[in-house]
Design a protein around this motif. Sequence first.
Motif, PDB file in Angstrom:
ATOM      1  N   ALA A  82       0.774   3.934  -2.954  1.00 60.15           N
ATOM      2  CA  ALA A  82       0.387   5.319  -2.652  1.00 60.15           C
ATOM      3  C   ALA A  82       1.479   6.293  -3.049  1.00 60.15           C
ATOM      4  N   MET A 142      -1.094  10.836   1.874  1.00 60.05           N
ATOM      5  CA  MET A 142      -0.951   9.869   2.963  1.00 60.05           C
ATOM      6  C   MET A 142      -0.937  10.628   4.287  1.00 60.05           C
ATOM      7  N   LEU A 145       1.453   6.487  -7.022  1.00 57.45           N
ATOM      8  CA  LEU A 145       0.277   7.176  -7.558  1.00 57.45           C
ATOM      9  C   LEU A 145       0.062   8.551  -6.926  1.00 57.45           C
ATOM     10  N   GLN A 146       0.943   8.936  -6.034  1.00 63.47           N
ATOM     11  CA  GLN A 146       0.920  10.239  -5.369  1.00 63.47           C
ATOM     12  C   GLN A 146      -0.407  10.480  -4.647  1.00 63.47           C
ATOM     13  N   TRP A 147      -0.877   9.466  -3.924  1.00 59.19           N
ATOM     14  CA  TRP A 147      -2.062   9.613  -3.100  1.00 59.19           C
ATOM     15  C   TRP A 147      -1.664  10.380  -1.842  1.00 59.19           C
ATOM     16  N   TYR A 189       0.826  -1.202   0.000  1.00 64.82           N
ATOM     17  CA  TYR A 189       0.000   0.000   0.000  1.00 64.82           C
ATOM     18  C   TYR A 189       0.863   1.256   0.000  1.00 64.82           C
TER      19      TYR A 189
END
Length: 160
Positions: free
Chosen positions: A114, A121, A117-119, A110
């Motif tokens: 993340a 956090m 995909l540059q989510w 995860y």
Amino acid sequence: MTPQSDEDEVWRQIVASFNETAEDASAEQPWPDRENVTEEPDAGEDDGATGDAAPGDGIRDEDGTGDGTGEMRASAPADDHYIPPAPPPLPHGDTLSRLSWLALFGGPAYLLLAALLQWPMDGWIVFAAVAAFIAGFVILVVRMGDGPPADSGWDDGAVV
């Protein structure tokens, strides 16, 4: 003569004979007939034979005696090979083991996904992923059961 001059002379001989070819003493010796392996004329073809030859057919003993044909088989028939039995099914782990493996690989997966995909956090998400990884690792190590069996008694034998 000094040892140094002997060594120099040996080196001169080595350098002078560098490009010469070595003499092969085995070149004059013929190949022994007992080492020759002759193939049957149809050895490469599949004639449907089941390979039901009598024991010792085409095979000579160490002393050169055999079945009297004077020939040895080049190889076994193509359909006469080992087929291993089907492996036993993999054991199904219990729920805690499956969750431990999921946490061990899922937490870092995860975090990597993340990051790629540059989510966004949050701190608690990163903490949960790292804690899942550590908890999964600890649970799997504790459950390894590498100790002696419970019914082995007080004498384990030699333990190093």
